[in-house]
Design a protein around this motif. Structure first.
Motif, PDB file in Angstrom:
ATOM      1  N   SER A  63       0.998  -1.111  -0.051  1.00 61.32           N
ATOM      2  CA  SER A  63      -0.158  -0.196  -0.160  1.00 61.32           C
ATOM      3  C   SER A  63       0.988   1.170  -0.034  1.00 61.32           C
ATOM      4  N   ARG A  64       1.967   1.205   0.677  1.00 58.00           N
ATOM      5  CA  ARG A  64       2.941   2.509   0.862  1.00 58.00           C
ATOM      6  C   ARG A  64       3.405   2.557  -0.682  1.00 58.00           C
ATOM      7  N   LEU A  65       3.829   1.683  -1.095  1.00 55.99           N
ATOM      8  CA  LEU A  65       4.525   1.846  -2.571  1.00 55.99           C
ATOM      9  C   LEU A  65       3.411   2.538  -3.565  1.00 55.99           C
ATOM     10  N   PHE A  66       2.295   1.904  -3.537  1.00 53.05           N
ATOM     11  CA  PHE A  66       1.243   2.383  -4.521  1.00 53.05           C
ATOM     12  C   PHE A  66       0.569   3.638  -4.169  1.00 53.05           C
ATOM     13  N   GLU A  67       0.558   3.958  -2.894  1.00 52.26           N
ATOM     14  CA  GLU A  67      -0.288   5.112  -2.584  1.00 52.26           C
ATOM     15  C   GLU A  67       0.772   6.148  -2.591  1.00 52.26           C
ATOM     16  N   VAL A  68       1.978   6.275  -2.421  1.00 47.70           N
ATOM     17  CA  VAL A  68       2.908   7.068  -2.651  1.00 47.70           C
ATOM     18  C   VAL A  68       3.237   7.517  -4.051  1.00 47.70           C
ATOM     19  N   THR A  69       2.976   6.576  -4.986  1.00 50.85           N
ATOM     20  CA  THR A  69       2.973   6.917  -6.494  1.00 50.85           C
ATOM     21  C   THR A  69       1.963   7.476  -6.853  1.00 50.85           C
ATOM     22  N   PHE A  70       0.668   7.172  -6.257  1.00 52.01           N
ATOM     23  CA  PHE A  70      -0.677   8.124  -6.502  1.00 52.01           C
ATOM     24  C   PHE A  70      -0.282   9.513  -6.359  1.00 52.01           C
ATOM     25  N   GLU A  71       0.187   9.628  -4.920  1.00 58.14           N
ATOM     26  CA  GLU A  71       0.343  11.080  -4.356  1.00 58.14           C
ATOM     27  C   GLU A  71       1.403  11.652  -5.253  1.00 58.14           C
ATOM     28  N   THR A  72       2.331  11.113  -5.748  1.00 55.80           N
ATOM     29  CA  THR A  72       3.285  11.826  -6.504  1.00 55.80           C
ATOM     30  C   THR A  72       2.625  12.282  -7.897  1.00 55.80           C
ATOM     31  N   VAL A  73       1.956  11.212  -8.394  1.00 51.92           N
ATOM     32  CA  VAL A  73       1.314  11.907  -9.722  1.00 51.92           C
ATOM     33  C   VAL A  73       0.313  13.088  -9.263  1.00 51.92           C
ATOM     34  N   ALA A  74      -0.424  12.907  -8.425  1.00 51.12           N
ATOM     35  CA  ALA A  74      -1.156  14.083  -8.121  1.00 51.12           C
ATOM     36  C   ALA A  74      -0.498  15.275  -7.851  1.00 51.12           C
ATOM     37  N   ALA A  75       0.769  15.176  -7.368  1.00 54.63           N
ATOM     38  CA  ALA A  75       1.663  16.412  -6.743  1.00 54.63           C
ATOM     39  C   ALA A  75       2.580  17.015  -7.925  1.00 54.63           C
ATOM     40  N   LEU A  76       2.530  16.352  -9.219  1.00 54.31           N
ATOM     41  CA  LEU A  76       3.003  16.949 -10.442  1.00 54.31           C
ATOM     42  C   LEU A  76       1.912  18.284 -10.672  1.00 54.31           C
ATOM     43  N   PRO A  77       2.968  19.368 -10.848  1.00 54.56           N
ATOM     44  CA  PRO A  77       2.011  20.560 -11.309  1.00 54.56           C
ATOM     45  C   PRO A  77       1.478  20.510 -12.580  1.00 54.56           C
ATOM     46  N   LEU A  78       1.322  19.217 -13.260  1.00 51.71           N
ATOM     47  CA  LEU A  78       0.441  19.403 -14.410  1.00 51.71           C
ATOM     48  C   LEU A  78      -1.038  19.133 -14.294  1.00 51.71           C
ATOM     49  N   ARG A  79      -1.527  19.177 -12.935  1.00 57.12           N
ATOM     50  CA  ARG A  79      -3.059  19.194 -12.719  1.00 57.12           C
ATOM     51  C   ARG A  79      -3.506  17.992 -13.238  1.00 57.12           C
ATOM     52  N   LEU A  80      -3.148  16.442 -12.905  1.00 57.08           N
ATOM     53  CA  LEU A  80      -3.633  15.660 -13.629  1.00 57.08           C
ATOM     54  C   LEU A  80      -5.034  15.005 -12.777  1.00 57.08           C
ATOM     55  N   ALA A  81      -5.096  15.416 -11.349  1.00 57.54           N
ATOM     56  CA  ALA A  81      -6.265  15.140 -10.905  1.00 57.54           C
ATOM     57  C   ALA A  81      -6.715  13.571 -10.944  1.00 57.54           C
ATOM     58  N   PRO A  82      -5.632  12.788 -10.528  1.00 61.47           N
ATOM     59  CA  PRO A  82      -6.084  11.180 -10.710  1.00 61.47           C
ATOM     60  C   PRO A  82      -7.241  10.739 -10.002  1.00 61.47           C
ATOM     61  N   GLU A  83      -7.955   9.785 -10.273  1.00 60.21           N
ATOM     62  CA  GLU A  83      -9.327   9.300  -9.578  1.00 60.21           C
ATOM     63  C   GLU A  83      -9.628   7.955  -9.967  1.00 60.21           C
ATOM     64  N   PRO A  84      -9.574   7.005  -9.038  1.00 60.27           N
ATOM     65  CA  PRO A  84      -9.626   5.694  -9.465  1.00 60.27           C
ATOM     66  C   PRO A  84     -11.127   5.376 -10.210  1.00 60.27           C
ATOM     67  N   PRO A  85     -10.954   4.636 -11.216  1.00 56.55           N
ATOM     68  CA  PRO A  85     -12.347   4.194 -11.982  1.00 56.55           C
ATOM     69  C   PRO A  85     -12.862   3.085 -10.959  1.00 56.55           C
ATOM     70  N   ARG A  86     -14.163   3.311 -10.921  1.00 59.64           N
ATOM     71  CA  ARG A  86     -15.192   2.354  -9.930  1.00 59.64           C
ATOM     72  C   ARG A  86     -14.510   2.106  -8.735  1.00 59.64           C
ATOM     73  N   GLY A  87     -13.988   3.198  -7.999  1.00 63.63           N
ATOM     74  CA  GLY A  87     -13.716   3.087  -6.764  1.00 63.63           C
ATOM     75  C   GLY A  87     -12.348   3.192  -6.353  1.00 63.63           C
TER      76      GLY A  87
END
Length: 402
Positions: free
Chosen positions: A156-180
């Protein structure tokens, strides 16, 4: 270890981009916890609201106000399990809520650190059916064997910190999981992974047709010890970060040219992972280490693909190059070009790249980016003028391109 992990994902990415099924997935919102009819283990039905999942049991709160009951997830009928699969707890932490981000002057993250361990939930542990399902805040892990709590937390740490990093990029990607939840399928052995469709020589795969990341457990730093899985290596896994980045970027894969899809994933993969933390690019050191250890490049002289060829490359051409050294060159060239637009061009803020990303969403395809590319990335330069600028910029950090 054979083909680089990143080299495998492009084929899946091409299938992903060319199919419309993911567009349907991305438009489906997570199921809401509304009252519905549930079939209980004794065959009776109950009008109730799903209000929680814990230790393989679902909590159902009856609409008549009676005391909530707990039902083993494994005992539910298939339609009820489908609702459980899509349920998202109220108040789930959004991007940025569980991370501390250190940024450079241009706003790009230097380090992304989880504030606390992700919340983990046992959704189902069914030995008879060999079905074990665990969740973190944004990911769901499926395995045919039981995993202990510490192993699930480290994943969970590995995957969640990757998610947080993608979201932290100044590209405003706004990641959100499909279907939860984003789904991760874990295989106890490499033969099982290969039998499920994982390519020989690969260490993991983002399967675009399903939106899943597939990975054998031994590649996540764990090994079997009797009846238990134990952690053996809490650092590394950079190649896997590439695949998770594809998964988290989701709908952006349908509107970006292939060099940006792969270059951005390589950019994150080149970061250094330690427990719950990604250290990106305070200079060029991490990226240089990645080029040396993962790409087999020695010294500071790098044979780079010319931007004119790289930035207009088709998906078909990218795929055809995978079996040769040309494929590897495409990957590291895309990463370095992404790095150039992020950190070396102009004032180093990556403004042109940020503007380009914001111009891409909509009903566009990866092949129709000519106008935005010429206006925002080339900015009136010829291809040779851009090449000269890239050469000069990397020479400034003692990297010689040819």
């Amino acid at each position: 270890m054979g083909l680089p992990l990143a080299g495998i994902s492009a084929t899946a990415g091409i299938m992903f981009i060319r199919r419309t099924v993911i567009l349907l997935m991305l438009t489906m919102l997570p199921a809401q916890a509304e009252a519905r009819g549930w079939t209980l283990p004794d065959g009776s039905t109950l009008q109730a609201q799903l209000t929680g999942i814990h230790d393989g049991k679902v909590a159902l709160t009856p609409v008549n106000g009676k005391t909530p009951i707990e039902v083993p997830a494994a005992s539910l009928k298939a339609p009820d399990r489908a609702v459980v699969a899509e349920w998202v707890p109220p108040g789930r932490r959004q991007a940025g809520a569980n991370s501390t981000v250190q940024r450079n002057a241009g706003g790009w993250p230097l380090t992304v650190t989880l504030k606390e361990d992700p919340a983990t939930t046992v959704v189902e542990e069914n030995r008879a059916k060999r079905r074990f399902i665990y969740r973190s805040d944004h990911f769901e892990f499926h395995c045919t064997q039981r995993l202990n709590g510490e192993v699930v937390r480290e994943f969970s740490r590995l995957f969640e910190v990757t998610f947080e990093t993608v979201a932290a990029l100044p590209l405003r990607l706004a990641p959100e999981p499909p279907r939860g939840y984003w789904r991760i399928v874990l295989y106890p052995t490499k033969p099982e992974y290969f039998a499920a469709g994982g390519p020989e020589g690969s260490g993991g795969l983002f399967r675009g047709s399903t939106g899943e990341v597939m990975v054998p457990l031994p590649n996540l730093g764990v090994e079997r010890a009797g009846q238990r899985w134990i952690m053996k290596n809490r650092e590394g896994n950079q190649p896997l970060i590439h695949e998770v980045t594809h998964q988290v970027m989701g709908s952006w894969l349908t509107v970006l040219p292939v060099w940006l899809v792969e270059g951005s994933a390589e950019y994150l993969a080149a970061a250094r992972y330690t427990t719950g933390k990604l250290t990106l690019h305070t200079g060029f050191d991490n990226m240089f280490t990645f080029l040396t250890e993962q790409k087999g490049i020695s010294g500071r002289d790098i044979d780079l693909r010319h931007p004119k060829r790289l930035m207009v490359m088709s998906l078909e051409k990218w795929a055809s190059d995978l079996a040769s050294r040309e494929g590897l060159k495409n990957y590291y060239s895309s990463m370095l070009l992404f790095y150039y637009f992020s950190h070396l061009e102009g004032d180093g803020s990556g403004r042109a790249l940020i503007d380009y990303f914001q111009a891409r969403p909509g009903s566009k395809t990866p092949d129709d980016d000519t106008m935005e590319r010429d206006r925002l990335l080339l900015r009136g330069r010829s291809w040779d003028a851009l090449w000269d600028d890239v050469l000069r910029a990397f020479a400034g950090i003692k990297i010689r391109l040819s």
